[in-house]
Design an enzyme around this catalytic site. Structure first.
Site, PDB file in Angstrom:
ATOM      1  N   LYS A   1       0.723  -2.630  -4.202  1.00 34.81           N
ATOM      2  CA  LYS A   1       1.442  -1.890  -3.411  1.00 34.81           C
ATOM      3  C   LYS A   1       1.646  -0.418  -3.539  1.00 34.81           C
ATOM      4  CE  LYS A   1       0.942  -4.356   0.985  1.00 34.81           C
ATOM      5  NZ  LYS A   1       0.404  -6.852   0.407  1.00 34.81           N
TER       6      LYS A   1
ATOM      7  N   GLU B   1       3.852   0.472   9.543  1.00 32.55           N
ATOM      8  CA  GLU B   1       4.340  -0.911  10.047  1.00 32.55           C
ATOM      9  C   GLU B   1       4.709  -2.011   8.612  1.00 32.55           C
ATOM     10  OE1 GLU B   1       1.711   0.533  10.791  1.00 32.55           O
ATOM     11  OE2 GLU B   1       0.934  -1.219   8.974  1.00 32.55           O
TER      12      GLU B   1
ATOM     13  N   SER C   1      -2.170  -9.245  -8.267  1.00 37.44           N
ATOM     14  CA  SER C   1      -1.911  -8.835  -7.246  1.00 37.44           C
ATOM     15  C   SER C   1      -0.355  -8.612  -7.320  1.00 37.44           C
ATOM     16  CB  SER C   1      -2.216  -8.531  -5.742  1.00 37.44           C
ATOM     17  OG  SER C   1      -2.315  -9.496  -5.465  1.00 37.44           O
TER      18      SER C   1
END
Ligand SMILES: *Cc1c(COP(=O)(O)O)cnc(C)c1O
Length: 418
Positions: free
Chosen positions: A101, A123, A388
């Site tokens: 991310k 958010e 990931s």
């Protein structure tokens, strides 16, 4: 003769100028202030992101701050245990903060800097995106407001602490069900009032244009590095590339550089507890076309056409829609989508931990579980899995619900290796 050649010009063709991937994507926001804000954002991205200065600065950040390139690793123990398929991992768990991310958060932060913004708004559900964005805000010296449902704040204490330690302002959202959906609404609302000084950062390759395009571009490095590293290691391309699909950011970054190659691409969706609506978050497998959060894609809807409740033991995968580019590539038949349930993912987590010394995130374990299936089917060849993220955030949950491995694997009749 070669269907993959159809994708030679893919990146020039998709998305179109309106941010559409075929019939999916675009901008379906209703608030005129928000439409203005996103248009301004798209324009800035189209010019700034082409500049050599921007690209060079992002490259430096990736190398010096994030620790990129992350390695590709050959899982010899696990491959030998299972059969003849050779399993390789792209180690995004070794990216700074422990997951992919940060790749798009640093890109979004750098864009904010070039646009002269002072604040990053987002958010977060489980807190992973909030932590990555708070990291970017600290790096760029910006303010950071993270909207989070009160229910999630109570459940995700370590990530709330991390965000605060990084200097972010965690804004509790106390209406509705007080979870991710309301946090998105609150963040959109704040952005429409503050867009002159702030930018909004979506946590995945979904949302209104330019997010699906922008997040894909910022995650492209994952697949581009992996493709070069794999060829360098083995002298050939992998037979299959596999990634888990929540909103679709780690997978689209991994897959895009392979689109024009003779390589099978497989996205893994979470089957959770089963096939019933509400028991999974396998959007492409069980959903249909629909608009939510300002973009058209495939979504899981209830009987009123509203976003359906979703479930998976991987909190990063439980989103009732999916990035519009995935919806299109699914319709085109270029990427196939399969499902893996809670327990099969945990089995993969235990097998990788015990046999390779790598504890993966539960999200990433879904992708690995499909590679394990392939290996058990006895075929030769090689599969490249995008790992990931790392499993640190999941340790307490896994130990409490599934134990440490041996009993769980024995009950499932699985040879544990060691
Ligand atoms: C958030 C997350 C995902 C799912 O998001 P995508 O946008 O689909 O990539 C997958 N793995 C990890 C480790 C995550 O934190």
């Amino acid at each position: 003769m070669n269907k993959y050649r159809d994708y030679d010009n893919y990146l020039k063709e998709y998305p179109d100028a309106d941010g559409c991937f075929g019939k999916y994507g675009g901008n379906y926001l209703e608030d005129p202030e928000l439409i203005k804000a996103f248009n301004e954002y798209a324009e800035a991205y189209n010019t700034i992101a082409q500049s050599a200065q921007f690209i060079n600065e992002l490259r430096r950040i990736r190398r010096d701050f994030q620790g990129r390139p992350t390695p590709v690793y050959h899982c010899q123990n696990l491959s030998n245990l299972l059969g003849r398929t050779q399993i390789y991992l792209k180690r995004e768990d070794l990216n700074h903060t422990g997951a992919h991310k940060l790749n798009h958060c640093m890109g979004e932060g750098l864009l904010a800097k070039y646009m002269g913004k002072k604040k990053l708004i987002a958010e977060t559900g489980a807190g992973q995106h909030g932590v990555a964005l708070a990291t970017a805000a600290a790096y760029f010296g910006m303010e950071c407001d993270i909207y989070m449902g009160e229910v999630d704040i109570a459940k995700q204490a370590p990530n709330v602490t991390r965000m605060k330690m990084l200097g972010a302002n965690v804004v509790p959202v106390s209406f509705g069900l007080k979870t991710l959906k309301e946090a998105v609404d609150a963040a959109f609302m704040a952005y429409s009032k503050e867009y002159k000084d702030a930018i909004y950062c979506i946590g995945t390759a979904a949302g209104p244009h330019p997010f699906p395009l922008m997040v894909r571009d910022f995650q492209f490095c994952v697949g581009a590095e992996a493709r070069d590293q794999f060829v360098e290691m083995t002298g050939h391309l992998p037979d299959q590339v596999i990634a888990c699909v929540g909103g679709g950011s780690n997978s689209i970054g991994m897959f895009t550089p392979f689109l024009a190659d003779p390589v099978e691409l497989v996205g893994v969706e979470p089957l959770g507890r089963g096939e019933k609506i509400g028991d999974n978050a396998a959007t492409i497998t069980y959903g249909k076309e629909g608009v939510m959060h300002g973009f058209n894609s495939i979504m899981l809807a209830d009987e009123n056409g509203d976003p359906a409740p979703v479930y998976s033991n991987a909190s990063g995968l439980d989103y009732p829609s999916v990035g519009p580019e995935h919806a299109m590539l699914h319709d085109m038949g270029r990427i196939s989508y399969v499902t893996v349930g809670d327990e099969e993912a945990i089995e993969a987590l235990f097998l990788l931990s015990r046999n390779e010394g790598i504890i993966p995130a539960i999200e990433s374990s879904h992708a690995l579980a499909h590679a394990i299936r392939i290996a058990r089917s006895g075929i030769t060849g090689s599969v490249l899995v995008n790992l990931s993220g790392r499993g640190d955030k999941d340790l307490d949950f896994v130990a409490e619900h599934y134990g440490y491995g041996p009993d769980f694997l024995e009950k499932r009749g699985v040879k544990s290796g060691r």
